[in-house]
Design an enzyme around this catalytic site. Structure first.
Site, PDB file in Angstrom:
ATOM      1  N   LYS A 233     -28.439 -45.401 -35.495  1.00  0.00           N
ATOM      2  CA  LYS A 233     -27.854 -46.726 -35.297  1.00  0.00           C
ATOM      3  C   LYS A 233     -28.873 -47.846 -35.492  1.00  0.00           C
ATOM      4  O   LYS A 233     -30.073 -47.629 -35.592  1.00  0.00           O
ATOM      5  CB  LYS A 233     -27.191 -46.802 -33.918  1.00  0.00           C
ATOM      6  CG  LYS A 233     -25.899 -46.007 -33.884  1.00  0.00           C
ATOM      7  CD  LYS A 233     -25.093 -46.212 -32.621  1.00  0.00           C
ATOM      8  CE  LYS A 233     -23.744 -45.484 -32.723  1.00  0.00           C
ATOM      9  NZ  LYS A 233     -22.949 -45.619 -31.483  1.00  0.00           N
ATOM     10  N   ARG A 273     -24.622 -37.134 -29.446  1.00  0.00           N
ATOM     11  CA  ARG A 273     -23.826 -37.050 -30.668  1.00  0.00           C
ATOM     12  C   ARG A 273     -24.715 -37.471 -31.839  1.00  0.00           C
ATOM     13  O   ARG A 273     -25.178 -38.615 -31.890  1.00  0.00           O
ATOM     14  CB  ARG A 273     -22.607 -37.969 -30.546  1.00  0.00           C
ATOM     15  CG  ARG A 273     -21.667 -37.954 -31.747  1.00  0.00           C
ATOM     16  CD  ARG A 273     -20.479 -38.881 -31.482  1.00  0.00           C
ATOM     17  NE  ARG A 273     -19.539 -38.897 -32.593  1.00  0.00           N
ATOM     18  CZ  ARG A 273     -19.639 -39.702 -33.656  1.00  0.00           C
ATOM     19  NH1 ARG A 273     -20.650 -40.575 -33.738  1.00  0.00           N
ATOM     20  NH2 ARG A 273     -18.750 -39.642 -34.622  1.00  0.00           N
TER      21      ARG A 273
END
Length: 295
Positions: A233, A273
């Protein structure tokens, strides 16, 4: 899990576990499988059903405890996908992976997709909207009876960056997740099957993401397992750039993601995740060794 059991688990440092998912002596690793043309780091790589199935089998072979199948990008600015298209992308993949013995979750904000995926063999629903995007999601989760990940969410992808406004991000995210849990329980969702996700990157700036990671202990006090989705991210890319690595594209952030996985696991996250299972599996094993009780 009762309130007393949850408190005992927090005090002992063990990983909280929802009913119906694997029990390990470490943080679980969920492998990301985006069956999309436009996901931020791997869009288009597994957009075809056969490609997606092969990738899911590969993630399982790498050691993924769960393979998370998603058919709609939730990157900042992403546009919604028609329900029929999301179903066509995901359900055949879920069905074939489940038939092969892979433990599969469905990454969706839509109740109809969640129900169809569970009927095809999914064992978990991962909803980045926490049930806010579809008013039928809570009743569907209650009916199908599988574990449910409720993510902190304030707005759809196309406008979520405009809602990244906090005075105390840990306190506010904790309070908003607490409200969601109460609402989900009131709609029949079994609290023993709820997993919470602080929603890194969803209506968050980089400084918010780091503060939430440092505040996982506060979030754990809600008494529910935590899933952390940090993989590749923006806040990881920003930290690498500020540390002198330059502009590292998403696919080059896997080693840094593994470092974040270790931090999250050491803080008691139930699951991380990730795109790269190998690196994060090693990372959570190291976290388990680091936090193990010693004489």
């Amino acid at each position: 899990m009762s309130t007393t059991e949850s408190a005992a688990a927090r005090r002992s440092g063990t990983y909280l576990r929802p009913e119906g998912l694997p029990r390990r002596d470490r943080c679980l690793v969920m492998g990301i499988l985006n069956v999309t043309p436009d996901s931020f780091s791997d869009g288009g790589l597994y957009a075809q059903t056969r490609q997606a199935i092969d990738r899911g089998l590969d993630l399982a072979d790498q050691g993924a405890d769960i393979v998370d199948v998603g058919g709609e990008s939730t990157r900042p600015g992403a546009r919604p996908v028609a329900l029929a298209e999301e179903l066509a992308r995901t359900v055949p993949v879920v069905r074939e992976l489940a038939r092969a013995g892979v433990r599969v979750s469905i990454d969706t904000m839509h109740a109809a997709v969640a129900r169809a995926a569970v009927e095809a063999g999914a064992c978990l629903i991962n909803d980045v909207s926490g049930g806010l995007a579809d008013p039928d999601m809570a009743s569907t989760v209650a009916a199908v009876g599988v574990p449910y990940v409720a993510t902190h969410w304030r707005a759809p992808s196309k406008e979520m960056d405009r809602h990244a406004d906090y005075r105390d991000v840990v306190a506010e995210v904790t309070a908003e997740l607490d409200v969601r849990v109460r609402q989900l329980k009131a709609q029949g969702v079994d609290p023993d099957r709820i997993v919470l996700d602080p929603g890194l990157g969803f209506s968050k700036r980089s400084e918010h993401d780091w503060t939430l990671l440092a505040g996982l202990g506060t979030l754990r006090r809600l008494g529910f397992p935590l899933l952390v989705g940090a993989s590749r991210k923006r806040f990881i890319g920003a930290a690498l750039a500020s540390g002198g690595a330059g502009d590292v594209p998403p696919a080059g952030r896997d080693s840094a993601t593994a470092a974040v996985s270790a931090l999250a696991a050491a803080a008691g996250a139930f699951c991380v995740r990730v795109h790269d299972v190998h690196a994060s599996l090693d990372a959570v094993r190291m976290a388990a060794a680091y936090t193990a009780p010693r004489r």
